[in-house]
Design a protein around this motif. Sequence first.
Motif, PDB file in Angstrom:
ATOM      1  N   ALA A   1       8.128   2.092   5.398  1.00  0.00           N
ATOM      2  CA  ALA A   1       8.593   1.761   3.941  1.00  0.00           C
ATOM      3  C   ALA A   1       8.573   3.301   3.676  1.00  0.00           C
ATOM      4  N   THR A   2       9.174   3.045   1.848  1.00  0.00           N
ATOM      5  CA  THR A   2       9.059   4.761   1.580  1.00  0.00           C
ATOM      6  C   THR A   2       9.089   4.182  -0.134  1.00  0.00           C
ATOM      7  N   ASP A   3       8.094   5.148  -0.993  1.00  0.00           N
ATOM      8  CA  ASP A   3       7.820   5.587  -2.365  1.00  0.00           C
ATOM      9  C   ASP A   3       8.085   5.704  -3.597  1.00  0.00           C
ATOM     10  N   LEU A   4       8.238   4.967  -4.501  1.00  0.00           N
ATOM     11  CA  LEU A   4       9.955   5.461  -5.340  1.00  0.00           C
ATOM     12  C   LEU A   4       9.146   7.152  -6.165  1.00  0.00           C
ATOM     13  N   ASN A   5       8.192   7.599  -5.782  1.00  0.00           N
ATOM     14  CA  ASN A   5       7.552   8.956  -6.366  1.00  0.00           C
ATOM     15  C   ASN A   5       7.492   9.586  -5.353  1.00  0.00           C
ATOM     16  N   GLY A   6       7.252   9.073  -4.228  1.00  0.00           N
ATOM     17  CA  GLY A   6       6.711  10.095  -2.730  1.00  0.00           C
ATOM     18  C   GLY A   6       5.658  10.376  -2.480  1.00  0.00           C
ATOM     19  N   ASP A   7       4.960   9.677  -2.981  1.00  0.00           N
ATOM     20  CA  ASP A   7       3.652   9.102  -2.784  1.00  0.00           C
ATOM     21  C   ASP A   7       3.195   9.063  -1.377  1.00  0.00           C
ATOM     22  N   ASN A   8       2.169   9.616  -0.362  1.00  0.00           N
ATOM     23  CA  ASN A   8       2.229   8.909   0.927  1.00  0.00           C
ATOM     24  C   ASN A   8       2.181   8.045   1.342  1.00  0.00           C
ATOM     25  N   LEU A   9       2.556   7.640   2.209  1.00  0.00           N
ATOM     26  CA  LEU A   9       1.702   5.425   2.498  1.00  0.00           C
ATOM     27  C   LEU A   9       0.811   6.036   3.992  1.00  0.00           C
ATOM     28  N   THR A  10      -0.129   4.929   3.547  1.00  0.00           N
ATOM     29  CA  THR A  10      -0.801   4.169   4.755  1.00  0.00           C
ATOM     30  C   THR A  10      -0.643   3.274   5.089  1.00  0.00           C
ATOM     31  N   TYR A  11      -0.787   2.323   5.985  1.00  0.00           N
ATOM     32  CA  TYR A  11      -0.535   1.404   6.912  1.00  0.00           C
ATOM     33  C   TYR A  11      -1.791   0.476   7.301  1.00  0.00           C
ATOM     34  N   SER A  12      -1.800  -1.191   7.510  1.00  0.00           N
ATOM     35  CA  SER A  12      -2.489  -1.630   7.551  1.00  0.00           C
ATOM     36  C   SER A  12      -2.069  -2.918   7.893  1.00  0.00           C
ATOM     37  N   LEU A  13      -3.598  -3.660   8.584  1.00  0.00           N
ATOM     38  CA  LEU A  13      -3.379  -5.230   9.037  1.00  0.00           C
ATOM     39  C   LEU A  13      -3.188  -5.735   7.590  1.00  0.00           C
ATOM     40  N   ALA A  14      -3.070  -6.664   7.271  1.00  0.00           N
ATOM     41  CA  ALA A  14      -3.438  -7.999   5.663  1.00  0.00           C
ATOM     42  C   ALA A  14      -3.856  -9.140   6.837  1.00  0.00           C
ATOM     43  N   GLY A  15      -3.736  -9.288   6.721  1.00  0.00           N
ATOM     44  CA  GLY A  15      -4.073 -10.738   7.302  1.00  0.00           C
ATOM     45  C   GLY A  15      -3.171 -11.186   8.470  1.00  0.00           C
ATOM     46  N   GLY A  16      -2.867 -12.567   8.625  1.00  0.00           N
ATOM     47  CA  GLY A  16      -1.880 -13.586   9.454  1.00  0.00           C
ATOM     48  C   GLY A  16      -2.913 -14.333  10.922  1.00  0.00           C
ATOM     49  N   LEU A  17      -2.950 -15.058  11.481  1.00  0.00           N
ATOM     50  CA  LEU A  17      -2.804 -15.900  11.822  1.00  0.00           C
ATOM     51  C   LEU A  17      -3.856 -15.536  13.490  1.00  0.00           C
ATOM     52  N   ASP A  18      -2.897 -14.298  13.439  1.00  0.00           N
ATOM     53  CA  ASP A  18      -3.060 -13.176  15.025  1.00  0.00           C
ATOM     54  C   ASP A  18      -3.254 -12.520  14.574  1.00  0.00           C
ATOM     55  N   GLU A  19      -4.158 -11.606  13.556  1.00  0.00           N
ATOM     56  CA  GLU A  19      -4.097 -10.709  12.999  1.00  0.00           C
ATOM     57  C   GLU A  19      -5.141  -9.686  14.397  1.00  0.00           C
TER      58      GLU A  19
END
Length: 362
Positions: free
Chosen positions: A13-31
């Motif tokens: 993923a990219t951020d328009l402002n150039g901020d650092n991104l972090t990733y996580s799980l956010a749901g789903g039947l098999d999270e």
Amino acid sequence: MLEDGKKILTVEATDLNGDNLTYSLAGGLDEALFNIDQNTGELSFVSAPDYENPGDSNSDGVYEVTVRSSDGALHTDQSMIITVIKTFIEGTLQKDSLTGTSNNDYIKTNGGDDLIDGGDGNDRLIMTGPSSSYRFYEKYGITLLFGGAGSTNGETLVTLVNVEEVEFDDFLWNPPTSSYNYKFGSLGVNDDLLGSNDADVFDPAGGWDRIVGYEGEDVVVIWGYSEDFEVYTKYGITKRFYPDVDIKNLTKEQAKTIYHTDYWRRAKCDEVPPHLRHIYFDMCVNFGQGGAVKVLQRTANAKNKEKIEVDGGMGPATLKAIQNLELERVRAYRVLRFANLVIKKPEQERFWFGWYRRSMEV
């Protein structure tokens, strides 16, 4: 994705402002069955999935999870569906060579005289018909299956290694496997089979084959009974030069006697300086006495001011000239002789490294 792999993909993923991104799980039947690296976005299973026993919420092998990317203030979610599959490899009605992957493979031959190497993973070969219609033979982790309808006298011949399961219509069989390196020839073809520095198993499959094992404890598998074969060479003693010797039943002690009588004594190895005796003897076996003496004579001429004739004869002049030759110098000129052979006969180059290594070890 393929069964038995944990890593699935890397979320980007990219951020328009150039901020650092972090990733996580956010749901789903098999999270609960997934992990994600918060810095790289690498999505993976907690445990590798099992194709036969799906662990997803409705047990259909289709896993659902939602991943989130965030800059700390805003976030975006993406729902993902991951389907687990098993690698399926299928042959033709012709003669096939089928190689598996590092995953758990299903392999189907479909007829013909086939060579199957399952590779890594827990692999299954699918055969047509009941187990009673096949005959089984096994040596050193190589299994032969004869039966069904195919191209060898109305039967199929399947040669398999590294296959953990064979499925018949009525029976699931676990053939023996091993960790050898396998080298296979072609049925009825004259092959050159070259080994490695590890333990190799050769199956020449008929024909007039040349087999070079190199290092390691190597085995040649011959399918049949010993009385059906004639042995032409044993312990380096060949029937061509010793037609009256029972090569097949030759013992190691008998071979030693032949080498001592026909090479060591005849070549006057006892008269050669002690530090050169073994390499001279070995060259006599490889090159013949005349060729071995010429190597010593050329080596002496390269070092000594007083030259001798390079005639292949071990006379007083040659014995005097070689007294102070260094073993390393003789090795170098032996290697040079092999190099000249390769230059004259380029097809011999595949043996070059083995010759070089032997020259350095004697």
